[in-house]
Design an enzyme around this catalytic site. Structure first.
Site: not given
Ligand code: UDP
Length: 371
Positions: A205-207
């Site tokens: 998860i990084h957006r």
């Protein structure tokens, strides 16, 4: 022929590794000058890739990272311009959709240096994504657009970018998946050791659309908590700091580890049951390594994998994540269809650069590649 390549973020190091290795085979007549903007600067987000993927040391390290988009991009343009005035390259080569991509493209085009964009033509059609803005602008500045698929070419056509500027090269990340598969390495981490033979799902998860929205982040975590499996999650620094700031914690079945190097990531992708991600690159790698993927976004640029049935777009609703997990477990990924080329995209990129070499073609911006 001289090429200045600008990289700055993790996925760009992986893409550049493949092309730079292929370029090394042309070193008698091609010189590549690598510029690292510094956008990603932690050792496990940058150095590890240079070390384990044998990427040449950057000739210039600009040390620009950590600031907001406008500040980063502006400072990068200023510094890249200085490099370009001194190096006077025949090409500016940029990858993907980060601030470093756009800064390289802007600095070069103002100096009339032709820009080659690898991974051109991708669209989410969501202008709230900083990446989408970077992609669209870079494509419209580029003289040579190396697209990974026919669909990406169609996207460009609908924006009026047509003809000899566009070449379907395939995806350099598919080249990387094939080349590094044999070198994959199990991460030495207690999180994995503790699982025994029970298996795991892999999540990233990084957006910004997820990390900067507590509701979306919480939806993902509630969804992960309800999965009937352990989840290995190499944690991006941005997600770590946003979660700390918001006081959000991971559920017990989610085993958080530090970001891993690419060879370890390939091992995790090849050995997990399923991938859940908001990453662009990880969606594709799931497919390349034969795993179903659940995409924790509302849209994707890599639509071909959704059409094949290997990837499902679920957004961040915990219920939707749970349902998709059950359904996708039965999904067999044969890999019979490869929408992103044949694994020699890097060679096609170099071929296009050589064909479009301004000295050879007689005009700085003319690129004589086939439609
Ligand atoms: N990746 C990695 N280590 C990690 C997480 C990701 O090497 O801990 C790799 C992954 O295999 C893929 C690339 O980083 O090749 C994707 O980068 P990211 O998700 O940061 O960016 P995106 O692809 O969404 O632009």
């Amino acid at each position: 022929m001289k090429i200045v390549t600008v990289v700055g973020a993790r996925p760009q190091f992986i893409k550049a590794a493949v092309v730079s290795r292929a370029l090394a085979g042309h070193r008698q007549h091609v010189k590549e000058v690598l510029v690292h903007t510094g956008q990603h600067y932690d050792a496990n987000m940058s150095d590890v890739f240079f070390n384990e993927l044998d990427i040449p040391r950057p000739a210039y390290h600009l040390g620009i990272g950590g600031g907001p988009h406008g500040q980063n991009t502006g400072r990068m343009i200023e510094s890249i311009e200085i490099v370009l005035l001194s190096e006077k390259p025949d090409w500016m080569l940029v990858y993907g959709d980060t601030d470093s991509t756009l800064a390289g493209a802007l600095a070069a085009s103002k100096l009339h240096i032709p820009v080659a964009h690898v991974e051109a033509g991708l669209r989410s059609y969501n202008r709230r994504m900083p990446e989408e803005i970077n992609r669209v602008l870079t494509d419209h500045l580029a003289s040579l657009l190396l697209v990974p698929s026919e669909g990406a070419k169609d996207n460009l056509r609908s924006e009026g970018i047509i003809g000899s500027k566009v070449r379907v090269a395939g995806d350099v990340m598919y080249d990387a998946a094939l080349y590094y598969r044999e070198k994959a390495r199990r991460p030495a981490t207690e999180a994995l050791d503790a699982l025994g033979d029970n298996g795991f799902a892999l999540c990233t998860i990084h957006r910004a659309e997820n990390t900067d929205d507590n509701g979306r982040l919480q939806g993902i975590l509630t969804g992960l908590a309800a999965l009937p499996t352990a989840v290995i999650l190499p944690l991006h620094p941005r997600t770590r700091s946003r979660m700390a700031a918001a006081g959000i914690h991971f559920p017990d079945n989610v085993r958080v580890i530090d970001p891993v190097g690419y060879l370890e990531m390939v091992w995790l992708e090849a050995n997990c049951r399923m991938v859940l991600t908001d990453s662009g690159g990880v969606q594709k790698e799931a497919y390349f390594h034969g795993k179903p993927c659940i995409t924790l976004r509302d849209e994707t640029e890599w639509v071909e994998l959704v059409e094949i049935g290997a990837n499902r777009i679920v957004g961040t609703s915990s219920v939707a994540i749970g349902q998709a997990y059950e359904q996708m477990l039965a999904c067999e990924i044969s890999g019979a269809v490869q929408p992103y080329g044949k694994g020699h995209a890097a060679d096609l990129v170099i071929e296009a650069l050589l064909e479009g070499h301004p000295v050879k073609s007689g005009a700085r911006t003319a690129v004589s590649v086939d439609d």
